[in-house]
Motif scaffolding. Sequence first.
Motif, PDB file in Angstrom:
ATOM      1  N   LEU A 107     -10.320   3.267   1.697  1.00 11.76           N
ATOM      2  CA  LEU A 107     -10.686   2.203   1.094  1.00 11.76           C
ATOM      3  C   LEU A 107     -11.736   1.531   0.830  1.00 11.76           C
ATOM      4  CD1 LEU A 107      -8.512   0.447   4.223  1.00 11.76           C
ATOM      5  CD2 LEU A 107      -7.339   0.688   1.864  1.00 11.76           C
ATOM      6  N   TYR A 124     -13.189  -1.923   0.066  1.00 14.55           N
ATOM      7  CA  TYR A 124     -13.227  -3.371  -0.431  1.00 14.55           C
ATOM      8  C   TYR A 124     -14.424  -4.315  -1.329  1.00 14.55           C
ATOM      9  CZ  TYR A 124     -10.404  -2.928   4.789  1.00 14.55           C
ATOM     10  OH  TYR A 124     -10.075  -2.973   5.722  1.00 14.55           O
ATOM     11  N   SER A 165      -8.738  -5.906  -0.907  1.00 20.60           N
ATOM     12  CA  SER A 165      -8.803  -3.760  -1.293  1.00 20.60           C
ATOM     13  C   SER A 165      -8.614  -2.994  -1.793  1.00 20.60           C
ATOM     14  CB  SER A 165      -8.935  -3.881   0.775  1.00 20.60           C
ATOM     15  OG  SER A 165      -7.984  -3.337   0.667  1.00 20.60           O
ATOM     16  N   ALA A 179     -11.682  -0.337   9.145  1.00 20.99           N
ATOM     17  CA  ALA A 179     -10.400  -1.118   8.894  1.00 20.99           C
ATOM     18  C   ALA A 179     -10.690  -2.340   8.864  1.00 20.99           C
ATOM     19  CB  ALA A 179      -9.373  -0.329   7.620  1.00 20.99           C
TER      20      ALA A 179
END
Length: 287
Positions: free
Chosen positions: A119, A121, A141, A157
């Motif tokens: 991920l 961000y 994201s 996360a």
Amino acid sequence: MAIDYERLKNWKIPVIETSYTHKDTMLYAIAVGLGSDPVNAQQLRFVYENELKVLPTMATILGHPGLWIQDPAAGVTWQQVLHGEQSIEIHEPLAPAGHVAGRTWVDEIVDKGREKGALIYQHRTLTDVATGRILCTLVSSIFCRADGGFGGPPRAAVPPHPVPAREPDVLCDLPTLPQSALLYRLNGDFSPGHVDPEAARNAGFERPILHGLCTFGTAGHALLKSICDYEPERVRKIAARFSSPVYPGETIRTEIWRDSPNRASFRCRVSGRETVVLNNGLFEHDD
């Protein structure tokens, strides 16, 4: 090339300035379904230049940095990325026409593991160029399905906003058009998976899918209609997690829970398939 944590964390994303007109504002509104009832006075305020209003979710297309992750040095398999989450915090309502600057940077990269992806961000502020005032703050994201296991430092996360287990207080059904993706891409997202059947199949979809931000905009329309009586100046924050694609022509049902006088939870399903397409939604607003 795998993701290099330090390189990606310090990636320099250029400031993007966008000038937009009343025509752009109306095109965005039409692309996310406003004007479906052409004699509805509340909807006409967003698609007719007389005393034109702006949908708050239009902030997502302004000052957008584009697919900067396509740079090979980023180490991202960009053909396999999906929009994971999106939030908008509104500090001042958008004008019907203007000149804005988007400043974007990488907040964090989370390595979920070799089989689970990664991920990214990213954070963006949208500023009025003339006044220097920050209009909106956007956090999103990017889910990199093929890039987990790069060896980044341990990070958790961001936990999703929970939606209530009880039945929703409000349901709002809004249809999309078979050509909705063709309309929405004119706002600036020309990714081939939204128009080219072969590109969509190569990405793992049976046919071209609707832009995630078009689904997000449709949810914003449903919230504006159901909670704020089509008064965009009352909107303060919209946030949600993308969970499944919408195919153009499907009807999006937004389920809304009134948590408090100024706060609601929501999620979206598509009618017929009963698939959740937006989840963990949070909506904050003024009275």
